[in-house]
Design an enzyme around this catalytic site. Sequence first.
Site, PDB file in Angstrom:
ATOM      1  CG  HIS A  17      -2.018   1.068   1.160  1.00  0.00           C
ATOM      2  ND1 HIS A  17      -1.966   2.393   1.546  1.00  0.00           N
ATOM      3  CD2 HIS A  17      -3.460   0.886   0.835  1.00  0.00           C
ATOM      4  CE1 HIS A  17      -3.134   2.899   1.354  1.00  0.00           C
ATOM      5  NE2 HIS A  17      -4.068   2.136   0.932  1.00  0.00           N
ATOM      6  CG  ASP A  46      -7.688  -1.530  -2.349  1.00  0.00           C
ATOM      7  OD1 ASP A  46      -8.650  -0.877  -2.346  1.00  0.00           O
ATOM      8  OD2 ASP A  46      -6.672  -0.745  -2.489  1.00  0.00           O
TER       9      ASP A  46
END
Length: 434
Positions: free
Chosen positions: A311, A368
């Site tokens: 991330h 995600d």
Amino acid sequence: MTDTPEQTFTLTNDQTGESCTLPLVEGTYGPHCIDIRKLYAQTGHFTLDPSFTATGSCKSRITYIDGDEGILMHRGYDIKELATKSTYLETCYLLLYGELPTQAELDEFTHNITYHTMVHEQMHRLFSGFRRDAHPMAVMVGVVGALAAFYHDSLDINDPKQREISAHRLIAKVPTLAAMSMKYSMGQPFVYPDNTLSYSENFLKMCFSVPAEEYKVSPVLARAMDRILILHADHEQNASTSTVRIAGSSQANPFACISSGIASLWGPSHGGANQKVLEMLDEIGSKDRIPEFIERAKDKEDPFRLMGFGHRVYKNLDPRAQVLKESCDEVLEELGVDDPRLELAMELERIALEDEYFVQRKLFPNVDFYSGIILKAMGFPTEMFTVLFAVSRTVGWVSQWKEMMEEPALRIGRPRQLYTGAAERPYVPMKKRK
């Protein structure tokens, strides 16, 4: 948080020896900020910070992130506690008002949101103006902005009560419009809200029920949806939130501001990450090809990247992913989905978590990765993934907008620039141009 100039920071020009002293502003957590508002007046210089990645654009009491430590807090509450112990509407109340509600406050807030979920009947006509194959995010940008044309009684941004009504309406109506955009793209009739259901149950029913059949909401799916909404509710000053704030600084109405946030979220670098996970799985194709793509991901010369791992903000574990993995496992068990792509995702997760290359670099599955798998298993089309992100993030946008509007020193946003174009030159008549 304090902003008393007890500490200062001195800048010195190496060429002239001139210096200026600027105050340091201290927050509850995180590095101090150098207050540069008087920098130009003292030095004649602006700062240059492309994409504003080293600039604090505002003071906020809503969300705190420490990417190095994997921390995400809303109003001081850890995201993992909220996702496992709270509900989405309770989290909405917390983001809007700063404190967890009492039972009476939550009941009143839930009632207000529930009885604002219907949209004006004439809004149904707006959908018929879009092509059936229009991307749902294109539709959402239009219909959310159009709310300002139907709810004139809450557009006075200087009236705290009207600001609150607009906030409630947006939290309530965006899921309805999102479900309508999905139904429209599928050629199915719109499903009206059901006030007997919870926020997440109602949303699932509006998305998946049809008039010809009875629809029963699975408690497992409803809880997973609630967690997805909580985990995406706010994420500090990201691109879409900054867009909402800059639009709001011009005193635009809240519906227009949230529509601008949806437009920003639509960008694939922002809101489309979980959709990219599914596209990556399609590219891999089968479990026997995973080792090949793992090796490609390690090759810096290869453009392929494992989507949904690592991330930009979190340099450690994504705190949201740890919670959502539990829901992912529960959803897949509940549905018993026989989908090769989901089996591929689980195998990819297993291999990546055991591979030393990814473990050393802390390239763990992020929120995600799991949200994409869950939404796919539930039956949402991939083009709806970003729409669901917008449903969740609406409360964050509204809370940030509300906080900004309550700031006494609010001024219109006006970033500066470093001009690198042509120097002044005379106009050349057409006949003399070469």
